[in-house]
Design an enzyme around this catalytic site. Sequence first.
Site: not given
Ligand SMILES: *Cc1c(COP(=O)(O)O)cnc(C)c1O
Length: 450
Positions: A110
């Site tokens: 993120k």
């Molecule tokens: C947010 C997140 C996901 C999921 O990603 P999306 O974009 O919501 O599908 C998977 N793994 C981790 C570690 C995350 O922080």
Amino acid sequence: MQYISTRGQTEPHTFSAAVEAGLAPDQGLFLPSALPDISQKLSQWANLSYPELAAEFFQMFAPEISPDEWRKLTAAAYSKFDDPLVAPLKKLSNRTFVLELFHGPTLAFKDFALQLLGLLYKRQVEHSGKKLTVLGATSGDTGSAAIHGCLGQDGIRIFILYPAGRVAPLQERQMACTGAANVYAIPVPGVFDDAQRIVKDIFGDTKFASQTNLSAVNSINIARVLAQCVYYIWAWLRLPEAARDKVEFVVPTGNFGNVLAGWLARRMGLPVSGFRVATNHNDILHRFFSTGTYSAGVLRPSHAPSMDIQAASNFERYLYYLVGENPARVRDLMAEIKAGRSVSLDLSRETVFRSSAMDNHGIEETISRVYHDTGYVLDPHTATAFSSMAPSDTTSVVLSTAHPAKFPDVIYKAIGLEATHPSLEALKALPLQTYPQEASVEAIKAFITR
Ligand SMILES: *Cc1c(COP(=O)(O)O)cnc(C)c1O
């Protein structure tokens, strides 16, 4: 370039206006009105650094920001990553690569979007002269990544609500040990949905929202999706040429934001064979891609908590294209979904997506198997990608979404190893500064305006 809403009842917005709004006024999600064709640019982009590639990419989507300013923004956004390549592509076996997306400040993918979004917010404050209040609710990764995107930025205060005692201790430390005066980590009694409801209600008070110049942190901002397109292009350009023809990206998925970005890059002309949506036991998307029926299940906590979702908020963007870019159809389908009914769609022509699901037992077993086969330690989210691998003529690129040290308990249980990372170790010595509040809209509003 204009941005339109999936629900078709919003005037076209510029990039900056769409980023500022987050959600479209008609409750739909913003998308570019047309996607550029990048297929002829790929060879020119092959030798760019990660920030340079991101700057080239964003110029197509936001011409109101000059190329020079884009280069500065992306250079700053990716300056805090702890690997010089930003997103290194590691070879695990002849046909399997891992794209490591956990080298940012909070050790999860993120950061790719939220480091940049923080700088776009800052730019907005500089242009408008209005201070910004960023507000969100989190069950873990989004909140810490958003906080690190806004950390120390003049003119921005960030308030993140989370369920007290229900986020991973290290995630809480990432939010509450920054020492920054503009960051407020707020534990509230209850579960994530309670925190989320308070945030929604505060945004619903439009007078309060405009007085405090409130901005939302959530996974639906179009800038986040676009920032994530870049690493698919980057990874594709780093593959051996012979492997590029048949490549499948495998994406640990929750809200569908990450994999959607890859799918959009493919629509722009990135020659990718397909994507596999990998879920944990909260498998709404696996059920959808295997049956065509989208129906919410009961949420159960898992070893991969950032993928514990009941409804995938970015799914609406895919629906828009699936129904032939027909906003009226999207409105009908979203109304059904909102009312708790399941919807069925014709996926007979959908050949690009595959899917899989893995339960907690499978996650532990996979971490152990991959560690013993290759010496590589997977985090529990990334582990979900290691099932039903692709046909033998296909190369898999697994997106590794978090560093294993964020989830030491699962790693210890699976392989008896203490997973660590220097930035997390450093946090353990710092004082925790939280601002506990009652779980009420009034208490939080009073805290924000005190
Ligand atoms: C947010 C997140 C996901 C999921 O990603 P999306 O974009 O919501 O599908 C998977 N793994 C981790 C570690 C995350 O922080």
